[in-house]
Structure formats: structure tokens, C-alpha cells
Design an enzyme around this catalytic site. Structure first.
Site, PDB file in Angstrom:
ATOM      1  N   LYS A  81     -15.932  61.058  48.628  1.00  8.19           N
ATOM      2  CA  LYS A  81     -15.313  59.722  48.747  1.00  8.19           C
ATOM      3  C   LYS A  81     -16.023  58.922  49.837  1.00  8.19           C
ATOM      4  CE  LYS A  81     -10.673  57.734  49.582  1.00  8.19           C
ATOM      5  NZ  LYS A  81      -9.275  58.100  49.914  1.00  8.19           N
ATOM      6  N   SER A 156      -5.906  56.219  46.911  1.00 11.69           N
ATOM      7  CA  SER A 156      -7.158  55.498  47.079  1.00 11.69           C
ATOM      8  C   SER A 156      -8.380  56.321  46.665  1.00 11.69           C
ATOM      9  CB  SER A 156      -7.313  55.057  48.528  1.00 11.69           C
ATOM     10  OG  SER A 156      -7.313  56.172  49.381  1.00 11.69           O
ATOM     11  N   SER A 180      -3.074  59.666  48.735  1.00 11.90           N
ATOM     12  CA  SER A 180      -4.319  59.217  48.115  1.00 11.90           C
ATOM     13  C   SER A 180      -5.214  60.267  47.509  1.00 11.90           C
ATOM     14  CB  SER A 180      -5.134  58.422  49.142  1.00 11.90           C
ATOM     15  OG  SER A 180      -4.467  57.214  49.412  1.00 11.90           O
TER      16      SER A 180
END
Lengths: 492, 101, 482
Positions: A81, A156, A180
Site C-alpha cells: 500500500k 482505505s 482499512s
């Protein structure tokens, strides 16, 4: 066949690598080819480090050829990420405010993975500064859910979750502050683990909410989650909040079964607002666990309903502080034409941050400002204590807690972007655990009639990821949700 | 979502935007005011909770006294530190006029 | 003007003498090319985290205990928010609600009395970077340059209670605090270089009142002299304003040494709202009682105690003991010299006059003195055992300061050994008497100065090497009677 390699898990890929059935280079090429074919549609990646990945794969093959022992993650192509700093590789945090920021250092978790032989395929898309539940807040573009291209992958960590679900990487790292990792895992039908706060070093994790952020794993199965956690967990002298607890052999838990364990079913997680299909799938999963020999009982986590409110004071407050450094002085693009530094900073931030980030910075600044601290931040931190106590009391009675991960399956792109509060309420089941600091894992437990994945959440005692793996692995072995693959809208 | 007395006024939005160094257009300020008002309205839920005698949680992990020895470690090369600078000058970061000390 | 009572409090920032910075391993030393002593942590890059320097905490505890503070059982760091280009994170990691030390005092000795000046709190924080303004002048610069070498250096903030009652007292309090910090070896106290900084709060009130008047913060005072001058100016300014019936504004004013005035800072639309909250990246400190006791036990002899002991042990006057103890470096120097040659009175004189002159009047420079204590002791020993005269010793001292050699080497090489051979001196005395009949005649007439002249002639003839006592005795014996 090359295409099939990408559907393997880490442990399966390691077996293939060890047996010589596949080379590291072939494995990386297979993933790169799939990224090239599918990512233009899915938009899971922000940066693909093609050359570096190929070079590392070649190096791995050289090691194997020389007969060197394979490291625990040798040759495994991972998605990271873009909230995690990677030395020499552009890191954006999903935001324009960082521009082409290239960190001169790696996050500790990345250092550990690479030291064990893993290969970083690229950096994945995310809600800007990890603020969001759909990846629609990315400063660049939204990511699509591989199961339904008109739907969100969650957020997210939507990019990493979608990448793993679509076999664009063997596994991925995400981060979880209010859900997330777990929520996108549920919406994308993969396994998402949020470790205990302090289990994994936060050094190099671009901070959103310091007392809540943790790096988590997105994997195709529970075994891989245990493998990855073993690789990244452990004390880091660069992170004062990292626990000095030994890292257990998590894989040893995988075959232990659920028999003899007591699981709690919290009343407050089965309320109006929970999609009936999600409830059905979760209750079926509970029945499976009971058949596997676990005892279940109802319990109450009375302050659950206050979690979202407490979180949406604490997280924005810490975020407003952590994001103060983005001022156009030392890194990131700088707004043009400003004659003085205050204007320059205010304009740089206005141009660089998206609306959700601005909203949370404003909310957080307000909550900390003179006269409001005790009423907002102070009070929220006290409610946080009560939420922790709910879990402490519960874990005196049960070994783990079973619940849904997200209140609904994946919603449509654009469906909730007009109403921030509606978006926040998506996090209702995944916010209490970070507030309390406890670990939790989401794993697939079914599909909606429309074919969208549904996630089952297991919540554990601090530093007892072992029990979570144990129960999750037992459930996974007794079911076969993994055999169903995403449609990818007819692509591939 | 339009209470009689707003929880946050236009002046407060402007004040907070200044504190946070965010340049907002008038339209953005109004939108922000409405949205923050709504969120703060939801947050008010917390007032239902009896927090008497409850300590705030600052850290969820019970660590204390985490420190490091006073040892010098090599600094990063200045090039690495300036590589991302929007306006480097020599080995420093250049910024436009500072109005206040 | 003395219809008002002056009330002053000091806020002092001391840079700590740790090797590395407060929250990262970069060197904490002064100077160095810009941005060469930095890392992602002290530059506030995305994703970095602070880790507390144990020695900085130790130094702060040491100082707090020397100032009789209570060490809080539970202390925290907090974030203090404001945007400024020299702040890498746009918040400073400091302490707010639970500082390291509280409720102490400093025994201020002045004019023979001792008064307790309250120390409200002592805490740790990190320093910020350094700005240079294009064109050199802040007000007219169109741009500035930022150097983060200083960012992250450990600072100790010490806040006094408003117990000071005059600018002179405030300057003296600062001086004594600086001496203590140097005694503790936690800070080198260099105001010119900025390792010790002082801001003050000053207000006036009616004598006997308990309430505090409107306080004004004064900044930019770079020496003890400036502290005193700035506060004197400000007290005067406030008194005049009150005398005219004006209301004073609570504000911050900068001391302008060129103009000799305090000037109001540009008015701001709003005061700083620091939005303090507990630092989530750092866990609390619980200084262990055993550790604090260890630090207590290891405190060096502090200035007051040292002054007393020097006076007693070496039978020095209060004035002499004061001067010798005014800096630990000088006191250490003195005692090392006395240990080498136990003539405390003579050594006290040498140290307070010749040596201090060599150090340009700065007692703190004694640890870098061009003459080692042992060598100075040896010089005094040479005088005491008659090898050289006191006058010659002064010359030898000069040479020692230039060359760093020991006195024996210099005396030997230059043949400065005092001549105490009666026969030899006697011959010279006779020659001088014979060669100066006029002076001898004057002496017989009763002019005492003639003896001095004749002594001078003997010294000249012996290149100053004659033992003066011997010269006087022989002259007295051999001059014809009055």
C-alpha cells in the site's frame, strides 16, 4: 501453465519454487503480465516497479541455482500500500500533496519482508492518507472491485485488497486505522488481518492516526496471513510504541482446530442497519464453528454504538497533527505565486489535499482547539477507555468474538461520496478494535445473491493472534469460499 | 440537518482554516461549515455516556520508559535530505518571505 | 517611579550537552555544514517516529533535583502545534501537563542575603531549525533559508515563578542558574552562541498587592547585561504608561539593543493556539525512584556549597571564594593546583589575577587554560622554595602561557634561578654603593626612596635574579649609617 501460478497462495508458490516447478522470474512475469492486462481496468496500482521486480527475481533464481537455502518469503511478489515508505520508489500516500516524493528510507516492515526474500511488485492505490472506506478518496483515481467493476473495493487499502483478490500479487500489505484492512478484505473476498496495536512497527508508515494505525496483511488464505505476520511482527527500536513481546510461531496454530474454544457473539453487532444477507452469512458461519466444536454464547459490548463518534474525533485530531508537516517546505510540490510563506503553505495544502482530508483536518483542528479539547478529544479518549473495558470484560468470558466485518457488501462507486457521515458509518464494526488496541481478522464467509463477497470478523485478545489464526483456519478448512473467483467483469 | 443554533459558525470555520493553514474558497467554507456541523451533531452522541471517573486512553499498549542510549549514528547525506525539496538553495531549503517571527 | 513593585519571572531554554539529538541519533554538536547533521526523523519526513534520548532525561532529572524540584512519577511528552518554516513537523515535541519536574527553587544569593526564587517547572523539548534571511535582515528579506542541523537538539525549559523583584535581581538569578547548569555539566551556558536563552515576563503592581499586573513578555535578550538593560527599560516604560493612566497590553516585545528599547512585535490577529495533546508516538516516562536517588547521590557539589567549602577549607575570604567558585571550571582548576602544591592563599591570588587575566576575565575558560593547574602549582612552589623571586615568577608565567611549557624548563633554560648567594650579591651591593655616591648621600640625609633606587640598581645588575630580601638586608647592613 503460467496463468495458474498467479492463483496460488504464498505457501503454494513457495512449494512450487522449492520443487523447481516454477522459477522466481516466471512467477514475477506471470504477475506482471496479469497486472498489464487487468490493472488498466481495476486501477489497483499507483506504481509498478517492473524493472526492480525483474532484477530481484533474477537474483532469487541465482540464489536457487547456487543451492542456497530458501528464505521464508523467497521470490514472493507482493503489493505494498502506498502509505508505506519504500526507498527509492515514489510514495504518494494516495495524495497529490506528496507529488513525486521518493523516500530515502524503507518502512521497517518492508525491510523485513525484503530481507526474507520478498519482491515488491509495486505500490497500491488507497484513500488519500488512509482516510476513507472505498478508495474513492484517492487523489488519483478510484480502484474497482474485481467482483463487480461498478463497485468499490472498500478502503482505505482498496488497492492492495483488489490486487490480491484479482491475483495481481500473491499477497499485499495494507494498513488499518478504523478497519482499512479488514473492510476491503471483506468487500473483496480475501483474508485481512489487523494485528494488535504495537505488534508491527509503524516506522515508515506515513501516519494518519498514530494511536490507531497498524500495518496489516491482505492474503488469499489464513496460512499466508500467519506467514506474513511472522515476517513483519516484532519489536523495532525505531518505534517507541512497538511491543517488546516475542513473536510466536503463528503457523503452529493453523491445524489446531476450533474445538474447546468459546466464541462470543456480541448483541450490538447484529442490529438494524446490518444487511440481512450479511447477517445470514455470518450466522451460517457461526453454525459451522459450532459444528467444529466451538462453544458460542451471546455477550454485550455496550459501548459499541459510541465507537464511530469517538473515532471521528480521535482520528481526525491526530491526523490534523500528523498532516501539519505537509507544507511545501521540504518535500512535495509547492504552490506557485505565493509571496509569503503562510500563503504558500495554505495554498500548497489546499491544492494538494482532497476534500475528505481537508474535512478531517478541519474537524481535528477544531476538536483540539482552545476551549474544545476537553469536550471533544478528552471525552472521546474516555469513551475509548470504556470501549476497551468492554473487550477486557468480554475476553474474561470468551476466547474470541465473532461478528460481521462490514454492514453491507460492496456498494456502488459514487453511492456514498456525497454524505461523509454515511461513509463513516460503514466502519461501525471495525472501529472498536483499533480503539481498544485488539487484533481482528476478516475472512470470506459467503456471497450475496448478487455475487458480492461477505466477510466474517474474528476479534481476539491483545497479542493473541494465535487464537484468531486457529479459529479462522478451522473455518476456512471446513468451507470452500476460495474456490469461487472474481468475475473481473468478464476480463482475463 | 439544519439546527436552530449552528454548532460551528462561519467565523469559526475561518479561524480553524487559518490555524490549519488551509486556503478555502467561500464556497468551500460554506460546504465545510455544513458538513462539519452535521458531523459534530453526530459526535454529540458522546454526551450520552457517563465518563465520570474514567481516565482517558492515550496509549492502548502498556509500555513505559522506552528510551535509547545517547549514541551518535551517521546522519543522512545532505543530497538525500534535499532530493525532494521543492526549492533547494545550496544545501538549504528556500522559503518565501516570513511575515512574523 | 518606586510607587510600583516590579514582578519578574524568567523562562530559560538550555541546550543539553548530549552527544546525539533528543529523538534521533544525529550528532547534537554546534556548527557543521547546513543540513549535514540530519536524518528523516529530525527533518520530519513522512512516516518517521521519535525515540527518547535517555541521557537527556538524566540531565533534566539532574537539573531538576539540583533545583529542588519534585520529579513527577508520571510524565508525558505533548505536541505543541504552530506552523513555522524552522519547524520540520509544524509541531514541537515538548511537555505540557505532566512535565518532568515541578515546584523547586533556586537560592539566590545577593547582597549578603539569600532568597528563594521559585522554579515552577522544568521540562524537555526539541529545538527547531535555523533560519537565515536573504539579505541578512529579517524585516526586508524576500526569502529565507532553512537549516535543520539544530532541529531536534535537546532543550531543557526552566520556568521560574514571578518571584524576582528587580531587573538586576533577574540578571543575577540567570547568572546563578547558568553557573549551576555548568556545575552540573548539562549545558555550557553560552548565551552568545544560543546554548542558553532567556525570555522574561515583567509586570508592575502596587506595593503589597497580591495580584499580578498585566504582564509583558520580553524576548531577544542575548546576555546578562541585555537582560538587565531590557528589563530596566521595560519597567520604566510600564511605569510611565501607568503614570499616564494608560492601560497596558499583554503582549510580546522584542529587546532592540541598538535602540535600547523594547518594541512591540507586529500585532497578530490571534494569539497562538498550541492545541497541546499527549504525544501518541512516545509512551509515558515513569522515572524510577531508585534511578532518581542514584542521580541525587551523584550530584556534584553545587556552587553554594562549593563557595562555602573553599572559604572554610582554604581559609579564603568570601569574596575570593565567590570568585573562585563562580565557575566550576575555575574552582576545579584552583583545587587541582592546591592539591599539587598546598599554598592556597598564593594560588588563590595567582588564579584570580594572572590566570583570570589570561582567560580574558572568563572563569568558564579555565578548562581550556593555556597553563595546566599542575604547572601553576609548580611555579608557586618555585617561589616558595626561593628558587625564583615573585617578580621573575610573573615573567615565567607569561612564557608558560605562550609556550605551554612547565616552569622548571623555562627557569632552567633561561637561567632565571634566583641568586641567593650572599657573597655574590654582597659583591654587587658593594659595587652599586660605590657607583652611586649621590644616592647614598641622599639616603644618609634621610631620603627613603634612595633605598628603592639602590635596590633597583642591584636588581638591574643581576638581571632581576637577586633575592630581594637578601638585597634589602645586605644594603641595610652595608650602607653607611644615617
Amino acid at each position: 501453465m503460467p496463468a495458474a501460478w498467479t492463483s496460488l497462495t504464498i505457501h503454494e508458490s513457495l512449494d512450487a519454487l522449492r520443487s523447481g516447478a516454477v522459477t522466481a522470474s516466471a512467477l514475477v512475469e506471470a504477475y506482471l503480465a496479469r497486472i498489464a492486462a487487468l490493472d488498466p481496468t481495476l486501477s489497483a496500482f499507483l506504481t509498478v516497479t517492473v524493472d526492480a521486480a525483474r532484477a530481484q527475481a533474477a537474483a532469487v533464481d541465482e540464489r536457487i541455482r547456487r543451492g542456497e537455502a530458501l528464505r521464508p518469503l523467497e521470490g514472493m511478489p507482493l503489493a505494498v500500500k502506498d502509505v508505506l515508505c519504500t526507498h527509492g520508489v515514489r510514495t504518494t500516500c494516495g495524495s497529490k500533496v506528496l507529488g513525486n516524493f521518493v523516500p530515502p528510507y524503507d518502512a521497517t516492515a518492508v525491510v523485513r519482508l525484503v530481507a526474507l526474500g520478498a519482491i515488491v511488485l509495486g505500490k497500491t492505490n488507497m484513500d488519500e492518507f488512509a482516510m476513507g472506506s472505498s478508495t474513492e478518496n484517492s487523489g488519483f483515481f478510484p480502484t474497482r472491485n474485481p467482483w463487480a467493476l461498478d463497485r468499490v473495493p472498500g478502503g482505505s487499502s482498496g488497492g492492495s485488497a483488489a490486487a490480491v483478490a484479482a491475483d495481481l500479487a500473491v499477497a499485499g500489505l495494507g494498513t488499518d486505522t478504523g478497519g482499512s484492512v479488514r473492510q476491503p478484505a471483506a468487500l473483496c473476498g480475501v483474508v485481512g488481518l489487523r494485528p494488535t496495536y504495537g505488534r508491527v512497527s509503524r516506522y515508515g508508515l506515513i501516519a494518519f492516526a498514530s494511536s490507531l494505525d497498524q500495518i496489516g496483511t491482505l492474503t488469499k488464505d489464513v496460512h499466508d496471513a500467519a506467514l506474513l505476520l511472522e515476517a513483519i511482527a516484532g519489536h523495532d527500536p525505531m518505534d517507541s510504541t512497538s511491543a517488546d513481546q516475542p513473536v510466536p510461531d503463528y503457523r503452529a496454530a493453523l491445524g489446531q482446530g476450533a474445538r474447546g474454544l468459546t466464541l462470543g457473539i456480541p448483541d450490538e453487532y447484529f442490529v438494524a442497519g446490518l444487511d440481512p444477507e450479511v447477517e445470514g452469512a455470518v450466522r451460517d458461519a457461526i453454525a459451522v464453528l459450532e459444528r467444529l466444536g466451538a462453544r458460542t454464547r451471546r455477550l454485550s459490548l455496550p459501548h459499541t454504538d459510541y465507537g464511530v463518534a469517538a473515532y471521528y474525533i480521535i482520528a481526525p485530531a491526530e491526523a490534523s497533527s500528523n498532516l501539519a508537516r505537509y507544507d511545501g517546505v521540504k518535500y512535495g510540490p509547492r504552490a506557485a505565486g505565493a509571496k509569503d510563506v503562510v500563503t504558500m503553505t495554505a495554498r500548497t495544502r489546499a491544492e494538494g489535499f482532497g476534500p475528505e482530508v481537508k474535512r478531517r483536518i478541519m474537524l481535528g483542528t477544531y476538536a483540539l482547539s482552545a476551549g474544545y479539547y476537553e469536550a471533544y478529544y478528552g471525552r472521546a479518549q474516555r469513551v475509548r477507555t470504556l470501549i476497551r473495558r468492554d473487550f477486557d470484560r468480554a475476553f474474561a468470558e470468551v476466547d474470541a468474538i465473532v461478528a460481521p466485518t462490514a454492514p453491507t457488501p460492496a456498494f456502488k462507486l459514487g453511492e456514498k461520496t456525497d454524505d461523509p457521515l454515511a461513509m463513516y458509518l460503514n466502519d461501525v464494526f471495525t472501529i472498536p478494535q483499533p480503539l481498544a488496541g485488539v487484533p481482528a481478522i476478516s475472512l470470506p464467509c459467503g456471497f450475496s445473491a448478487a455475487g458480492l463477497p461477505i466477510g466474517l470478523q474474528l476479534i481476539g485478545r491483545p497479542f493473541d493472534e494465535t487464537t484468531l489464526f486457529r479459529v479462522a483456519a478451522a473455518y476456512e478448512a471446513a468451507t470452500d469460499w476460495r474456490s469461487r473467483r472474481p468475475g473481473l467483469g468478464g476480463l482475463s | 440537518m439544519s439546527p436552530e443554533e449552528p454548532r460551528i459558525t462561519r467565523e469559526e470555520v475561518e479561524h480553524v482554516a487559518r490555524l490549519a493553514r488551509l486556503e478555502l474558497s467561500p464556497a468551500e467554507k460554506e460546504r465545510m461549515r455544513i458538513q462539519l456541523d452535521g458531523i459534530l451533531g453526530y459526535i454529540e452522541k458522546l454526551r450520552e455516556v457517563d465518563v465520570t471517573g474514567v481516565e482517558p486512553t492515550t496509549h492502548v499498549i502498556p509500555l513505559v520508559n522506552v528510551m535509547r542510549e545517547d549514541e551518535v549514528r551517521p546522519s543522512y547525506p545532505v543530497d538525500a535530505m534535499l532530493a525532494n525539496a521543492p526549492e533547494p538553495e545550496g544545501d538549504c531549503f528556500r522559503v518565501p518571505k516570513i511575515l512574523e517571527e | 517611579m518606586s510607587e510600583h513593585e516590579t514582578v519578574i519571572g524568567l523562562e530559560v531554554h538550555a541546550q543539553l550537552l548530549t552527544r546525539s539529538k533528543m529523538f534521533c541519533g544525529c550528532a547534537a554538536t554546534f556548527g557543521g555544514p547546513p543540513n549535514a547533521q540530519t536524518c528523516p526523523v529530525c527533518q520530519g519526513m513522512p512516516g518517521v517516529l521519535p525515540v527518547i534520548n535517555r541521557r537527556a532525561v538524566e540531565f533534566a532529572v539532574r537539573t531538576a533535583r539540583a533545583l529542588h524540584c519534585r520529579i513527577n512519577a508520571h510524565c508525558r511528552f505533548a505536541r505543541k502545534h504552530y506552523f513555522y518554516p524552522d519547524m520540520p513537523k509544524n509541531y514541537q515535541i515538548s511537555q505540557y501537563e505532566e512535565p518532568l519536574g515541578e515546584d523547586g527553587w533556586l537560592e539566590l544569593e545577593a547582597d549578603g542575603t539569600t532568597r528563594r526564587i521559585g522554579i515552577q517547572r522544568l521540562h524537555l523539548e526539541e529545538d527547531v531549525g535555523k533560519l537565515t534571511h536573504e539579505g541578512g535582515v529579517f524585516e526586508t528579506a524576500n526569502a529565507s533559508l532553512v537549516d535543520f542541523n539544530r532541529s531536534g537538539v535537546p532543550l531543557m525549559e526552566i520556568v521560574s515563578r514571578p518571584d524576582l523583584r528587580s531587573p538586576a535581581e533577574a540578571a543575577e538569578c540567570l547568572r546563578q542558574l547558568r553557573t549551576i547548569l555548568r556545575y552540573l555539566a548539562v549545558c555550557d551556558g553560552n548565551m552568545e552562541e544560543g546554548s542558553l536563552r532567556c525570555d522574561a515576563n515583567i509586570s508592575l503592581r502596587a506595593p503589597g498587592s497580591d495580584e499580578l499586573g498585566t504582564k509583558v513578555e520580553i524576548k531577544n535578550m542575548n546576555s546578562f547585561r541585555h537582560v538587565r538593560a531590557a528589563l530596566e527599560y521595560e519597567a520604566e516604560r510600564q511605569a510611565r504608561a501607568l503614570g499616564r493612566g494608560e492601560r497596558l497590553v499583554q503582549e510580546t516585545r522584542l529587546w532592540n539593543p541598538d535602540k535600547g528599547q523594547t518594541l512591540s512585535m507586529r500585532s497578530k490577529e490571534f494569539a497562538h493556539d498550541y492545541r497541546y495533546f499527549p504525544e501518541p508516538d512516545l509512551v509515558p516516562l515513569r522515572p524510577e525512584a531508585a534511578w532518581v536517588r542514584e542521580i541525587d547521590a551523584g550530584l556534584p557539589e553545587l556552587p553554594r556549597a562549593r563557595r562555602r567549602r573553599l572559604a572554610e577549607q582554604y581559609r579564603l575570604s568570601a569574596y575570593d571564594a565567590d570568585l573562585l567558585a563562580s565557575d566550576r571550571a575555575l574552582a576545579d582548576y584552583y583545587e587541582e593546583a592546591v592539591r599539587a602544591h598546598p599554598n592556597p592563599k598564593a594560588l588563590a591570588n595567582w588564579v584570580m589575577s594572572e590566570l583570570l587575566r589570561e582567560l580574558h576575565g572568563d572563569p568558564a575558560a579555565a578548562d581550556r587554560a593555556p597553563i595546566r593547574p599542575g604547572h601553576l602549582a609548580r611555579l608557586v612552589a618555585l617561589v616558595d622554595d626561593g628558587t625564583i623571586s615573585g617578580k621573575i615568577a610573573k615573567e615565567v608565567f607569561e612564557r608558560m602561557a605562550r609556550s605551554g611549557e612547565d616552569p622548571d624548563a623555562i627557569v632552567r633554560r633561561e637561567g632565571l634561578t634566583q641568586v641567593a648567594d650572599e657573597a655574590a650579591i654582597g659583591r654587587v651591593v658593594d659595587e652599586v654603593i660605590a657607583a652611586n655616591p649621590g644616592a647614598v648621600a641622599d639616603y644618609r640625609k634621610g631620603k627613603k626612596q634612595s633605598v628603592a633606587f639602590l635596590v633597583g640598581q642591584v636588581m638591574k645588575a643581576t638581571q632581576g635574579k637577586a633575592n630581594p630580601q637578601l638585597v634589602n638586608r645586605l644594603l641595610a647592613e652595608r650602607l653607611p649609617p644615617v
